[in-house]
Design a protein around this motif. Sequence first.
Motif, PDB file in Angstrom:
ATOM      1  N   LEU A 195     -10.832 -12.056   6.322  1.00 43.16           N
ATOM      2  CA  LEU A 195     -11.296 -13.441   6.253  1.00 43.16           C
ATOM      3  C   LEU A 195     -12.623 -13.525   5.501  1.00 43.16           C
ATOM      4  CD1 LEU A 195     -10.437 -14.694   9.825  1.00 43.16           C
ATOM      5  CD2 LEU A 195      -9.435 -15.451   7.684  1.00 43.16           C
ATOM      6  N   ASP A 196     -13.367 -12.444   5.532  1.00 40.47           N
ATOM      7  CA  ASP A 196     -14.672 -12.414   4.881  1.00 40.47           C
ATOM      8  C   ASP A 196     -14.552 -12.059   3.401  1.00 40.47           C
ATOM      9  OD1 ASP A 196     -17.329 -12.488   4.515  1.00 40.47           O
ATOM     10  OD2 ASP A 196     -17.797 -10.633   5.565  1.00 40.47           O
ATOM     11  N   VAL A 197     -13.919 -10.930   3.105  1.00 42.93           N
ATOM     12  CA  VAL A 197     -13.942 -10.432   1.732  1.00 42.93           C
ATOM     13  C   VAL A 197     -12.571 -10.368   1.073  1.00 42.93           C
ATOM     14  CG1 VAL A 197     -16.029  -9.094   2.111  1.00 42.93           C
ATOM     15  CG2 VAL A 197     -13.819  -8.027   2.511  1.00 42.93           C
ATOM     16  N   GLY A 198     -11.503 -10.802   1.742  1.00 44.96           N
ATOM     17  CA  GLY A 198     -10.177 -10.739   1.133  1.00 44.96           C
ATOM     18  C   GLY A 198      -9.472  -9.439   1.473  1.00 44.96           C
ATOM     19  N   ILE A 199      -8.215  -9.340   1.012  1.00 47.35           N
ATOM     20  CA  ILE A 199      -7.406  -8.182   1.366  1.00 47.35           C
ATOM     21  C   ILE A 199      -7.239  -7.281   0.152  1.00 47.35           C
ATOM     22  CG2 ILE A 199      -5.280  -7.438   2.450  1.00 47.35           C
ATOM     23  CD1 ILE A 199      -4.736 -10.454   2.948  1.00 47.35           C
ATOM     24  N   ASP A 200      -7.649  -6.051   0.302  1.00 44.54           N
ATOM     25  CA  ASP A 200      -7.419  -5.081  -0.749  1.00 44.54           C
ATOM     26  C   ASP A 200      -6.217  -4.227  -0.328  1.00 44.54           C
ATOM     27  OD1 ASP A 200      -7.442  -3.062  -2.561  1.00 44.54           O
ATOM     28  OD2 ASP A 200      -9.317  -2.150  -1.878  1.00 44.54           O
ATOM     29  N   PRO A 201      -5.125  -4.255  -1.104  1.00 48.05           N
ATOM     30  CA  PRO A 201      -3.920  -3.525  -0.675  1.00 48.05           C
ATOM     31  C   PRO A 201      -4.168  -2.026  -0.499  1.00 48.05           C
ATOM     32  CG  PRO A 201      -3.455  -4.919  -2.556  1.00 48.05           C
ATOM     33  CD  PRO A 201      -4.921  -4.971  -2.361  1.00 48.05           C
ATOM     34  N   GLN A 202      -5.154  -1.494  -1.211  1.00 49.64           N
ATOM     35  CA  GLN A 202      -5.426  -0.068  -1.075  1.00 49.64           C
ATOM     36  C   GLN A 202      -6.538   0.199  -0.053  1.00 49.64           C
ATOM     37  OE1 GLN A 202      -3.272   1.802  -2.518  1.00 49.64           O
ATOM     38  NE2 GLN A 202      -2.412   0.143  -3.726  1.00 49.64           N
ATOM     39  N   GLY A 203      -6.964  -0.857   0.625  1.00 49.22           N
ATOM     40  CA  GLY A 203      -8.096  -0.707   1.544  1.00 49.22           C
ATOM     41  C   GLY A 203      -7.787   0.098   2.790  1.00 49.22           C
ATOM     42  N   GLY A 204      -6.492   0.292   3.055  1.00 50.09           N
ATOM     43  CA  GLY A 204      -6.117   1.025   4.260  1.00 50.09           C
ATOM     44  C   GLY A 204      -6.627   2.443   4.252  1.00 50.09           C
ATOM     45  N   PHE A 205      -6.688   3.005   3.068  1.00 47.26           N
ATOM     46  CA  PHE A 205      -7.160   4.376   2.978  1.00 47.26           C
ATOM     47  C   PHE A 205      -8.614   4.472   3.429  1.00 47.26           C
ATOM     48  CE2 PHE A 205      -9.183   7.797   0.670  1.00 47.26           C
ATOM     49  CZ  PHE A 205      -8.423   8.845   1.125  1.00 47.26           C
ATOM     50  N   GLY A 206      -9.418   3.551   2.916  1.00 44.70           N
ATOM     51  CA  GLY A 206     -10.820   3.529   3.318  1.00 44.70           C
ATOM     52  C   GLY A 206     -10.969   3.306   4.815  1.00 44.70           C
ATOM     53  N   ALA A 207     -10.133   2.397   5.349  1.00 46.98           N
ATOM     54  CA  ALA A 207     -10.215   2.107   6.777  1.00 46.98           C
ATOM     55  C   ALA A 207      -9.883   3.348   7.592  1.00 46.98           C
ATOM     56  CB  ALA A 207      -9.258   0.977   7.132  1.00 46.98           C
ATOM     57  N   PHE A 208      -8.853   4.060   7.150  1.00 42.25           N
ATOM     58  CA  PHE A 208      -8.486   5.294   7.849  1.00 42.25           C
ATOM     59  C   PHE A 208      -9.637   6.290   7.807  1.00 42.25           C
ATOM     60  CE2 PHE A 208      -7.299   9.667   6.844  1.00 42.25           C
ATOM     61  CZ  PHE A 208      -6.830  10.070   8.086  1.00 42.25           C
ATOM     62  N   MET A 209     -10.208   6.461   6.599  1.00 38.73           N
ATOM     63  CA  MET A 209     -11.282   7.439   6.460  1.00 38.73           C
ATOM     64  C   MET A 209     -12.467   7.060   7.335  1.00 38.73           C
ATOM     65  SD  MET A 209     -10.454   9.965   4.656  1.00 38.73           S
ATOM     66  CE  MET A 209     -11.911  10.868   4.266  1.00 38.73           C
ATOM     67  N   VAL A 210     -12.851   5.785   7.255  1.00 41.80           N
ATOM     68  CA  VAL A 210     -14.010   5.356   8.034  1.00 41.80           C
ATOM     69  C   VAL A 210     -13.772   5.603   9.512  1.00 41.80           C
ATOM     70  CG1 VAL A 210     -15.234   3.322   8.824  1.00 41.80           C
ATOM     71  CG2 VAL A 210     -14.928   3.693   6.398  1.00 41.80           C
ATOM     72  N   SER A 211     -12.561   5.254   9.995  1.00 34.46           N
ATOM     73  CA  SER A 211     -12.370   5.404  11.438  1.00 34.46           C
ATOM     74  C   SER A 211     -12.271   6.878  11.819  1.00 34.46           C
ATOM     75  CB  SER A 211     -11.155   4.616  11.922  1.00 34.46           C
ATOM     76  OG  SER A 211     -10.108   4.710  11.025  1.00 34.46           O
ATOM     77  N   ALA A 212     -11.637   7.684  10.952  1.00 42.00           N
ATOM     78  CA  ALA A 212     -11.577   9.115  11.270  1.00 42.00           C
ATOM     79  C   ALA A 212     -12.982   9.702  11.304  1.00 42.00           C
ATOM     80  CB  ALA A 212     -10.712   9.838  10.249  1.00 42.00           C
ATOM     81  N   VAL A 213     -13.789   9.339  10.295  1.00 42.28           N
ATOM     82  CA  VAL A 213     -15.148   9.877  10.243  1.00 42.28           C
ATOM     83  C   VAL A 213     -15.960   9.393  11.443  1.00 42.28           C
ATOM     84  CG1 VAL A 213     -17.290   9.903   8.919  1.00 42.28           C
ATOM     85  CG2 VAL A 213     -15.127  10.111   7.755  1.00 42.28           C
ATOM     86  N   ALA A 214     -15.780   8.113  11.803  1.00 41.25           N
ATOM     87  CA  ALA A 214     -16.517   7.588  12.950  1.00 41.25           C
ATOM     88  C   ALA A 214     -16.171   8.379  14.204  1.00 41.25           C
ATOM     89  CB  ALA A 214     -16.192   6.107  13.146  1.00 41.25           C
ATOM     90  N   CYS A 215     -14.873   8.695  14.371  1.00 38.78           N
ATOM     91  CA  CYS A 215     -14.470   9.438  15.568  1.00 38.78           C
ATOM     92  C   CYS A 215     -15.002  10.859  15.539  1.00 38.78           C
ATOM     93  CB  CYS A 215     -12.954   9.467  15.674  1.00 38.78           C
ATOM     94  SG  CYS A 215     -12.287   7.879  16.079  1.00 38.78           S
ATOM     95  N   ILE A 216     -14.972  11.480  14.372  1.00 35.07           N
ATOM     96  CA  ILE A 216     -15.449  12.858  14.281  1.00 35.07           C
ATOM     97  C   ILE A 216     -16.954  12.910  14.535  1.00 35.07           C
ATOM     98  CG2 ILE A 216     -15.817  14.758  12.672  1.00 35.07           C
ATOM     99  CD1 ILE A 216     -13.106  13.960  11.468  1.00 35.07           C
ATOM    100  N   LEU A 217     -17.625  11.885  14.019  1.00 36.11           N
ATOM    101  CA  LEU A 217     -19.065  11.818  14.150  1.00 36.11           C
ATOM    102  C   LEU A 217     -19.500  11.853  15.604  1.00 36.11           C
ATOM    103  CD1 LEU A 217     -21.097  11.560  11.880  1.00 36.11           C
ATOM    104  CD2 LEU A 217     -21.188   9.133  12.308  1.00 36.11           C
ATOM    105  N   VAL A 218     -18.787  11.136  16.442  1.00 31.04           N
ATOM    106  CA  VAL A 218     -19.196  11.091  17.847  1.00 31.04           C
ATOM    107  C   VAL A 218     -18.474  12.140  18.666  1.00 31.04           C
ATOM    108  CG1 VAL A 218     -19.756   8.668  17.745  1.00 31.04           C
ATOM    109  CG2 VAL A 218     -17.473   9.359  18.410  1.00 31.04           C
ATOM    110  N   GLY A 219     -17.577  12.870  18.034  1.00 25.20           N
ATOM    111  CA  GLY A 219     -16.824  13.883  18.774  1.00 25.20           C
ATOM    112  C   GLY A 219     -15.498  13.303  19.201  1.00 25.20           C
ATOM    113  N   LEU A 220     -14.424  14.028  18.873  1.00 24.89           N
ATOM    114  CA  LEU A 220     -13.105  13.533  19.259  1.00 24.89           C
ATOM    115  C   LEU A 220     -13.007  13.647  20.766  1.00 24.89           C
ATOM    116  CD1 LEU A 220     -11.487  15.298  16.313  1.00 24.89           C
ATOM    117  CD2 LEU A 220     -11.304  12.874  16.710  1.00 24.89           C
ATOM    118  N   ASN A 221     -11.986  13.045  21.328  1.00 24.98           N
ATOM    119  CA  ASN A 221     -11.842  13.072  22.775  1.00 24.98           C
ATOM    120  C   ASN A 221     -12.731  12.071  23.474  1.00 24.98           C
ATOM    121  OD1 ASN A 221      -9.851  14.656  23.462  1.00 24.98           O
ATOM    122  ND2 ASN A 221     -11.054  16.497  23.840  1.00 24.98           N
TER     123      ASN A 221
END
Lengths: 289, 290
Positions: free
Chosen positions: B207-233
């Motif tokens: 709603l803010d910046v529109g939909i980028d069809p390839q944006g899913g990759f970035g979203a996956f990376m960001v969330s994976a990195v966020a989880c790793i950053l704080v420790g999985l589990n």
Amino acid sequence: MNYLFHIIVLIGLYVMLSQSLNIVMGYGGLVSVCQAAFYGLGAYTCALLMVFAGWSFLTASAAAIAVTGAVAFFLSFPAVRFRDDFFMLATLGFQMIVFTVLYNWVDLTRGAYGVAGIPRPSAGDVTVEAPWAYALLVACVACVLVFTVHRILSSAYGRTLRAVRDDQLAAQSLGKNVDRFRRSAFTIAGTLAAIPGVLFACYATYIDPTSFTIEESVFILSIVIIGGAGNIRGPLLGAVLMVLLPEGLRFVQIPDSVAANVRQIIYGLLIVVLMNIRPQGIAGKYAFD
Amino acid sequence: MLQILVFGACKGSVYALVALGFGLIFTTTRVFHFAHGAIYVLASFMLYLFARQLQWPFTAALVLAVSIAVLVGMIIELVVYRPLKRKGASGVVMMISSLGVYIVIVNLLTMCFGNETKILHEGAERGIAIGPITLTHIQVWQCLAAVGLTTLYALFLRFTALGRTCRAVADNLTLASVLGVRVDATRLTACAIGAFLAAAGSILLALDVGIDPQGGFGAFMVSAVACILVGLNRFVAPALGGLLLGLLQSVAVWWTSAQWETVVVFIVLILALWVRPSGLWGVVSRVEEQ
């Protein structure tokens, strides 16, 4: 006829890429998603040296292989600290960084404009110009590379690599430095990817960063997965299949606008199905367990 | 500078939601859920389809889009992950399959909707000034939704039976199943909730910046990195990781330029994995478990 030679060149390039990836993935047991990054590094180093510094083909390609090898070597130190999913994620990160650098460092790489006018390979006064000659060159280099990979992997080195993959603790207790073996597999795989990079740059005579994206890495990965990892014939079969697949689609009259998507959907589905029923791929040996 | 930090926080709160979903799915199913990115894109595209192309009322479109995303998330678990788990497939096999699912979904979407960025919300919005900073409505919504959903999610984990089973399965799968926890049902719930969180984050950002069809990759990376950053589990901590990445990206973009936005995430990832493979608060795993 030239179309046939073009197909041969493509198959040759992907045979080399998938064989090199297979060293780290099928034998090292580390699923790497940055083969296109090394491919691109090789292509760009060679192209920039030839076009802007006026180096000859042989010296430029040697430099390209050396540079890519050095990058792979340095990268291997952080990379092998990770296993399994994390290794995949880390290589994905590296792939993304290389792409972004190629795309955004306009002063060096000309960014999205790409590098044009790359000369055809020549040595002395022989220049490989005609399509048939290029197909022959690529085929010869591919054969030599496959043979070399085969020799490396059937030696004691290859056996140790498999031992490290299958049982790290056992290999370690026999006094093998497991991280060193993983590092070397990663380095060799990266270095070898520079060779198809050089050949691609000189074949296309124009390169831009879009040839070395994550999608390309995933494509190379899917060749190894679909053909099969862990032996020589798996990736060979995979490369032939995956290059011929889109050409086959051309004959069933799928509109051009969706052809790329249809191709990707097909190989996405193939990956999902194969991972479920046959994780070692069609002709492979290693099932990523 | 304050403005930049606040923008970063808005973006970070969206990342936080997506990362929470990813974290929940990873901790309960042990799948490195690449297809999370696909669901992320799918949700926004469905909203685009119903709200813009079919001109349905916004609320109906929103509910439908989120439901479809949740449904697809559950189908992926049922059709792809569950059979693999029955066979005792390794994490790498799971992740590769997930990558395959991602490729299929994203390409189906670009085939139907085209490969260019879609705008969901047209026209410039009047900003709301709060002291020295200016925010748009949707950015306020992003922050509120993130805080609200994260709180709800934490409460759900703590106080509901389903939440407790999720934590039990994540903590010790064998023990949980021996004690009669229905593992399959729990996994399915986790995938549904994960998909819901991804959809929420995706729509708030779209709603803010529109939909980028390839944006899913970035979203996956960001969330994976966020989880790793704080420790999985960990269940709620990924939200913090997401917030942190959002802030970091904004600051990095302010310093250099927008092209390097993605690189920042990867550099954080590589540094984080290198310095502490187990995350900031994680536990170190033994060689046998690697």
